[in-house]
Structures are given as C-alpha cells and as structure tokens.
Design an enzyme around this catalytic site. Structure first.
Site, PDB file in Angstrom:
ATOM      1  N   ARG A  25       0.959  -1.292   0.200  1.00  0.00           N
ATOM      2  CA  ARG A  25       0.493   0.279  -0.042  1.00  0.00           C
ATOM      3  C   ARG A  25       0.789   1.339  -0.078  1.00  0.00           C
ATOM      4  NH1 ARG A  25      -3.666  -3.064   3.916  1.00  0.00           N
ATOM      5  NH2 ARG A  25      -4.835  -4.233   2.930  1.00  0.00           N
ATOM      6  N   LYS A  74       2.746  12.024 -10.364  1.00  0.00           N
ATOM      7  CA  LYS A  74       2.326  11.216 -11.625  1.00  0.00           C
ATOM      8  C   LYS A  74       3.150  10.062 -11.516  1.00  0.00           C
ATOM      9  CE  LYS A  74      -0.842  14.231 -13.947  1.00  0.00           C
ATOM     10  NZ  LYS A  74      -0.848  15.106 -15.193  1.00  0.00           N
ATOM     11  N   GLU A 113       9.888  20.429 -23.750  1.00  0.00           N
ATOM     12  CA  GLU A 113       9.483  20.791 -22.166  1.00  0.00           C
ATOM     13  C   GLU A 113       9.848  21.982 -21.924  1.00  0.00           C
ATOM     14  OE1 GLU A 113       6.547  19.077 -21.874  1.00  0.00           O
ATOM     15  OE2 GLU A 113       7.368  17.028 -23.465  1.00  0.00           O
ATOM     16  N   LYS A 138       8.131  23.466 -13.270  1.00  0.00           N
ATOM     17  CA  LYS A 138       7.160  22.616 -12.926  1.00  0.00           C
ATOM     18  C   LYS A 138       7.332  22.648 -11.469  1.00  0.00           C
ATOM     19  CE  LYS A 138       5.519  17.967 -13.493  1.00  0.00           C
ATOM     20  NZ  LYS A 138       5.134  17.394 -14.196  1.00  0.00           N
ATOM     21  N   GLU A 151      -3.917  18.827 -11.201  1.00  0.00           N
ATOM     22  CA  GLU A 151      -4.779  18.726 -12.698  1.00  0.00           C
ATOM     23  C   GLU A 151      -6.186  19.735 -12.488  1.00  0.00           C
ATOM     24  OE1 GLU A 151      -2.771  16.433 -15.428  1.00  0.00           O
ATOM     25  OE2 GLU A 151      -4.170  17.875 -16.751  1.00  0.00           O
ATOM     26  N   ARG A 183      -1.801  23.134 -13.344  1.00  0.00           N
ATOM     27  CA  ARG A 183      -1.599  22.509 -14.415  1.00  0.00           C
ATOM     28  C   ARG A 183      -2.030  21.744 -15.511  1.00  0.00           C
ATOM     29  NH1 ARG A 183       0.996  17.081 -11.215  1.00  0.00           N
ATOM     30  NH2 ARG A 183       2.716  15.754 -12.250  1.00  0.00           N
ATOM     31  N   ASN A 206       0.276  20.705 -20.489  1.00  0.00           N
ATOM     32  CA  ASN A 206      -0.444  20.587 -21.638  1.00  0.00           C
ATOM     33  C   ASN A 206       0.019  20.568 -22.862  1.00  0.00           C
ATOM     34  OD1 ASN A 206      -1.392  17.714 -20.493  1.00  0.00           O
ATOM     35  ND2 ASN A 206      -3.750  18.850 -19.921  1.00  0.00           N
ATOM     36  N   HIS A 240       0.835  19.282 -26.028  1.00  0.00           N
ATOM     37  CA  HIS A 240       0.904  17.819 -26.160  1.00  0.00           C
ATOM     38  C   HIS A 240      -0.771  17.161 -26.593  1.00  0.00           C
ATOM     39  CE1 HIS A 240       4.248  18.694 -24.021  1.00  0.00           C
ATOM     40  NE2 HIS A 240       4.032  17.589 -23.178  1.00  0.00           N
ATOM     41  N   HIS A 285       0.616  14.587 -29.087  1.00  0.00           N
ATOM     42  CA  HIS A 285       0.256  13.107 -29.240  1.00  0.00           C
ATOM     43  C   HIS A 285       0.125  12.673 -30.091  1.00  0.00           C
ATOM     44  CE1 HIS A 285       0.410  13.661 -24.361  1.00  0.00           C
ATOM     45  NE2 HIS A 285       1.412  13.292 -24.826  1.00  0.00           N
ATOM     46  N   HIS A 308       9.135  12.740 -29.922  1.00  0.00           N
ATOM     47  CA  HIS A 308       8.137  13.286 -29.476  1.00  0.00           C
ATOM     48  C   HIS A 308       8.046  14.342 -29.082  1.00  0.00           C
ATOM     49  CE1 HIS A 308       5.295  14.125 -25.331  1.00  0.00           C
ATOM     50  NE2 HIS A 308       6.428  14.231 -25.048  1.00  0.00           N
TER      51      HIS A 308
HETATM   52  P1  NAD Z   1      12.574   6.869 -21.539  1.00  0.00           P
HETATM   53  O1  NAD Z   1      12.544   6.789 -20.182  1.00  0.00           O
HETATM   54  O2  NAD Z   1      12.503   5.976 -22.538  1.00  0.00           O
HETATM   55  O3  NAD Z   1      14.152   7.122 -22.667  1.00  0.00           O
HETATM   56  C1  NAD Z   1      15.124   7.107 -22.903  1.00  0.00           C
HETATM   57  C2  NAD Z   1      15.535   6.401 -23.088  1.00  0.00           C
HETATM   58  O4  NAD Z   1      17.159   7.327 -23.075  1.00  0.00           O
HETATM   59  C3  NAD Z   1      15.593   5.193 -22.962  1.00  0.00           C
HETATM   60  O5  NAD Z   1      16.234   4.157 -23.785  1.00  0.00           O
HETATM   61  C4  NAD Z   1      16.990   5.011 -21.819  1.00  0.00           C
HETATM   62  O6  NAD Z   1      17.504   3.652 -21.687  1.00  0.00           O
HETATM   63  C5  NAD Z   1      17.850   6.043 -22.389  1.00  0.00           C
HETATM   64  N1  NAD Z   1      18.302   6.689 -21.388  1.00  0.00           N
HETATM   65  C6  NAD Z   1      17.627   7.485 -20.501  1.00  0.00           C
HETATM   66  N2  NAD Z   1      18.641   7.798 -19.392  1.00  0.00           N
HETATM   67  C7  NAD Z   1      19.939   8.263 -20.298  1.00  0.00           C
HETATM   68  C8  NAD Z   1      20.841   8.635 -20.049  1.00  0.00           C
HETATM   69  N3  NAD Z   1      21.293   9.890 -18.791  1.00  0.00           N
HETATM   70  N4  NAD Z   1      21.496   8.363 -21.317  1.00  0.00           N
HETATM   71  C9  NAD Z   1      21.767   7.790 -22.481  1.00  0.00           C
HETATM   72  N5  NAD Z   1      20.904   6.966 -22.533  1.00  0.00           N
HETATM   73  C10 NAD Z   1      19.380   7.609 -21.110  1.00  0.00           C
HETATM   74  O7  NAD Z   1      11.894   7.861 -22.310  1.00  0.00           O
HETATM   75  P2  NAD Z   1      12.091   9.613 -21.487  1.00  0.00           P
HETATM   76  O8  NAD Z   1      11.615  10.253 -22.913  1.00  0.00           O
HETATM   77  O9  NAD Z   1      12.714   9.856 -20.102  1.00  0.00           O
HETATM   78  O10 NAD Z   1      10.272   9.498 -20.664  1.00  0.00           O
HETATM   79  C11 NAD Z   1       9.476   9.263 -21.493  1.00  0.00           C
HETATM   80  C12 NAD Z   1       8.180   8.707 -20.244  1.00  0.00           C
HETATM   81  O11 NAD Z   1       7.400   9.859 -19.478  1.00  0.00           O
HETATM   82  C13 NAD Z   1       6.560   8.550 -21.352  1.00  0.00           C
HETATM   83  O12 NAD Z   1       6.501   6.958 -20.886  1.00  0.00           O
HETATM   84  C14 NAD Z   1       6.084   9.316 -20.902  1.00  0.00           C
HETATM   85  O13 NAD Z   1       3.948   8.863 -20.778  1.00  0.00           O
HETATM   86  C15 NAD Z   1       6.269  10.335 -19.903  1.00  0.00           C
HETATM   87  N6  NAD Z   1       6.065  11.521 -18.886  1.00  0.00           N
HETATM   88  C16 NAD Z   1       5.906  11.133 -17.468  1.00  0.00           C
HETATM   89  C17 NAD Z   1       5.145  12.273 -16.662  1.00  0.00           C
HETATM   90  C18 NAD Z   1       5.213  12.197 -15.521  1.00  0.00           C
HETATM   91  O14 NAD Z   1       4.519  13.215 -15.342  1.00  0.00           O
HETATM   92  N7  NAD Z   1       5.027  10.861 -14.856  1.00  0.00           N
HETATM   93  C19 NAD Z   1       5.511  13.311 -17.460  1.00  0.00           C
HETATM   94  C20 NAD Z   1       6.089  13.064 -19.320  1.00  0.00           C
HETATM   95  C21 NAD Z   1       6.442  11.639 -19.655  1.00  0.00           C
HETATM   96  N1  GLY Z   2       3.811  16.556 -18.005  1.00  0.00           N
HETATM   97  C1  GLY Z   2       2.147  16.289 -17.867  1.00  0.00           C
HETATM   98  C2  GLY Z   2       2.488  16.438 -15.933  1.00  0.00           C
HETATM   99  O1  GLY Z   2       2.956  16.188 -15.258  1.00  0.00           O
HETATM  100  O2  GLY Z   2       1.035  16.420 -15.154  1.00  0.00           O
END
Ligand code: NAD
Ligand code: GLY
Length: 361
Positions: free
Chosen positions: A122, A144, A186, A228, A238, A242, A246, A249, A253, A266
């Site tokens: 939990r 999130k 971003e 942020k 949100e 917040r 978007n 996006h 998206h 992206h």
């Molecule tokens: P990712 O986590 O897939 O990383 C991208 C690639 O970079 C991966 O192959 C990873 O192995 C590599 N990598 C990571 N760090 C590295 C480094 N320092 N050097 C070399 N390679 C490295 O992608 P991302 O763009 O970081 O994240 C995308 C994800 O984030 C999506 O799933 C999206 O939905 C999520 N997201 C979440 C929030 C939130 O608020 N929780 C906000 C925006 C996006």
């Molecule tokens: N990236 C959008 C959020 O965190 O709300």
C-alpha cells in the site's frame, strides 16, 4: 533529505529537488539522511550500464543495503505484466514499508518504479533519480506514476509523491539526440509558459544548449524544473494550472499516434503542437502573429524543426478525440498568447479542422 535546490509541496508533505552535476555521487547520504536503510534500484539495461555502479557504491558507502532490478529500455516496460514481475521481485527481497525504491532512469522508469512503490504494501517511499532531460525537467516532479494499457498510454496510475528528486545534470552527456530534443521541447514549453525572464534566458542560451555546455544545461534544467515545481505545488491534481503543462501536447500526442509511435520524436511533435496552438490562438482572435513568430524562432534555435504536419486532418482530429484529457466530448487546447500568458479552452471541430488544413498546407 537535505541540500539546496527546490522544494515541492504535495498532499503528503513536501519534498526536495536537488539539481547539479555530480549529485549521483552523493545519493547514498541523501537516502540515508531520510532514515532509509534498504533500497531496490529499478532501472533499465542502458542506464544500468552507465550509472548503476556509481549509485550502488554511494549507497553502500552510506550503509544502505541495495539490490538492482532491471527492465529492458523503452515504453513497453510500462506494462501491467512488467510491474507484476517487479512487485514479485520486491516481495522476494522482503522489502518492507521502511524501505524504498530508487527510480534510476528516464520517464519510463520513473512512471514504472513510482507505480510499483505506490502499490507495494500500500505504498513505500520512492526517490526519483532522473537521467533524461525530459525526466529531469518534467516527469520526476509532480508525483504522477503510470502504466500503459493496449488502449492507450498512462491509463493506469496514481499520484505518489517521491521522498526526494536527485537530478544529476552530468548524466545528460550520454543522452542521444532524439532524447535530447524530447526534453528540450519541455524546456521550451516551460520558458514560454513561465514568462519573460525564463524566455529571454533560454533565447540567450539556445546556441550554448546546442553544444550542451554545462552551465547552460544546468540553467535550463533549474528553470524548467523550478517552473514545474511551482505549478504542481499549487495544483497537484490537475484541477487548474497544471493543465497548462499540456501546452503543445494535444496535437503533439495526435501526431505521434497518427505517424506511428517512434516515427516522429516526441519533442518534435510537441514543438509542432506549440506552433499550431499559437496559430489556433490567432485564428480565434486571442493570438498575436508576432508572438507566433518569436516562438517559432525559439523552437528553431533549439533544433526543434517543423514536421510540415503532412497528416490527414480527420485522422489527427480523431486521435485528439480519443485522448484521455478530452472532457464531455470537447477537445481542450492550451493556447499561449505571449510570454507567461496562457488559457485553456474547448475548441470546436470546425475550427480545428480549418486550422489543421491550413497548417498542413
Ligand atoms: P525513456 O525513459 O524511455 O528514456 C529514453 C531512452 O533513453 C531509454 O532508452 C533509456 O534507456 C535512455 N536513457 C536514459 N537516460 C540516459 C542517459 N543519461 N544516457 C543515455 N541514455 C539514457 O523516455 P523519457 O523520454 O525519459 O520518458 C518518457 C516517458 O515519460 C513516457 O512514458 C511518458 O508517458 C512519461 N512521462 C511522465 C510524466 C509524469 O509526470 N509522470 C510526464 C511526462 C512524461
Ligand atoms: N507532464 C504533465 C504533468 O506532469 O502534469
């Protein structure tokens, strides 16, 4: 956890965000300083090869016992089955409620490891240790977590604020160009929404960022993470501001979906979405052509080039309609009308189709 940097307010208290080059070396003292004695690092294969040894050494030196759990890199790791496997592994290690998870990686790892921490017993503590630019300026802050389902991305998840965010900007040196651009979109979004000082700072640093100069990179991460942190501190769930995050996006998206995931980076898709939203604001009479041009200039200078948006307007519209952020059947757009000026409003199909057709012509 102690240390300089930012603080984020959340429903469960507040947590620090430490930003700098070399932060990873001190991860052990930050974690031990929170009274945590045992952790599971969740990471992907690529990041493990680059940064896990340093993190493990620092934790052991601080007297924290540590195990590394690894998943393959990429979005497919954000699955129900992968989360289930990790939870089984955590249970096999007899992690208890005083122990914690360390999410070492990009946004995928942050969402997946954050989700596992949120539901294991939990809820146990999680430290976000973001290694991509996108994760450092966006996903590691705000609590999130999420998994994908076959019907769409992030359809499962929870809000689970971390105990702390440890952001080592030195990790960005090994990031590939596509991942760099994803984060840079971003960063641009944050400066645009934050207002004149952030925007002017980013405009000044654009060339240095192209060379990933350390000072400029740190300024950009501090600016965008700070923005942020302020937004989610005011509106964790949100319910208001917040939604501004978007910006770019809604169309972004849709482009990723219509083009096929992976076909358009992206960051390029989000940048296209920001350019489009500025034109949409003009069309409905709240935008300013000079602002659209200034924004284009910023995005160009950060390497976020135009796609030309060669996609069918009807397909884009249908993709936007299936977004989980659609409310009461209306597609809501965040419009920016100048530095620090934005509004969110529903936009009708006719308006959207006309602007899309004009934009992709
Ligand atoms: P990712 O986590 O897939 O990383 C991208 C690639 O970079 C991966 O192959 C990873 O192995 C590599 N990598 C990571 N760090 C590295 C480094 N320092 N050097 C070399 N390679 C490295 O992608 P991302 O763009 O970081 O994240 C995308 C994800 O984030 C999506 O799933 C999206 O939905 C999520 N997201 C979440 C929030 C939130 O608020 N929780 C906000 C925006 C996006
Ligand atoms: N990236 C959008 C959020 O965190 O709300």
């Amino acid at each position: 956890m102690t240390g300089g940097g930012l603080r984020v307010s959340s429903s469960t208290g507040s947590y620090p965000v430490r930003i700098g080059s070399g932060v990873l070396r001190d991860i052990g003292s930050s974690v031990a300083g929170c009274g945590v004695r045992s952790v599971a690092i969740i990471t992907d294969t690529t990041v493990k090869g680059l940064y896990a040894d340093e993190a493990v050494a620092s934790l052991r030196e601080a007297g924290v016992s540590v195990v590394v759990l690894e998943v393959p890199p990429g979005e497919t790791a954000k699955s129900w089955s992968r989360a289930g496997e990790l939870l089984q592994e955590m249970s096999g290690l007899a992690l208890n409620r005083d122990d914690a998870v360390i999410a070492l990686g990009g946004g995928v790892i942050g969402d997946l490891a954050g989700f596992c921490a949120a539901v294991y017993m939990r809820g146990i503590g999680v430290f976000q240790v973001p290694t991509t630019l996108l994760a450092q300026v966006d996903s590691s802050i705000g609590g999130k977590t999420g998994l994908d389902l076959p019907r769409g991305k992030n359809l499962v998840g929870s809000f689970w604020p971390p105990l702390g965010v440890l952001t080592d900007t030195g990790c960005l040196a090994t990031l590939g160009p596509g991942e760099w651009r994803s984060g840079m979109a971003e960063v641009a979004k944050s400066a645009i929404l934050d207002g004149v000082p952030s925007l002017e700072g980013l405009e000044r640093d654009a060339a240095a960022l192209g060379e990933r100069a350390a000072g400029a990179v740190e300024r950009a991460v501090v600016m965008a993470a700070g923005f942020k942190a302020r937004v989610v501190s005011h509106d964790e769930r949100e319910a208001g501001m917040r939604e501004a995050l978007n910006y770019g996006h809604t169309l972004g998206h849709a482009i990723e979906r219509v083009a096929g995931y992976g076909a358009v980076a992206h960051g390029i898709a989000v940048a296209e979405g920001m350019r489009f939203a500025a034109r949409l604001a003009e069309r409905i009479g709240v935008g300013d052509p000079a602002w659209s041009v200034r924004q284009d200039h910023l995005l160009d200078s950060l390497g976020l080039t135009r796609t030309g948006c060669p996609y069918d307007a009807a397909a884009l519209l249908s993709a936007m309609r299936s977004d989980k952020k659609v409310r009461a059947g209306e597609i809501r757009f965040v419009l920016s009308t100048g530095p620090g000026l934005w509004e969110a409003r529903p936009i009708g199909d006719a308006e959207l189709t006309a602007t899309l057709s004009e934009w992709s012509a």
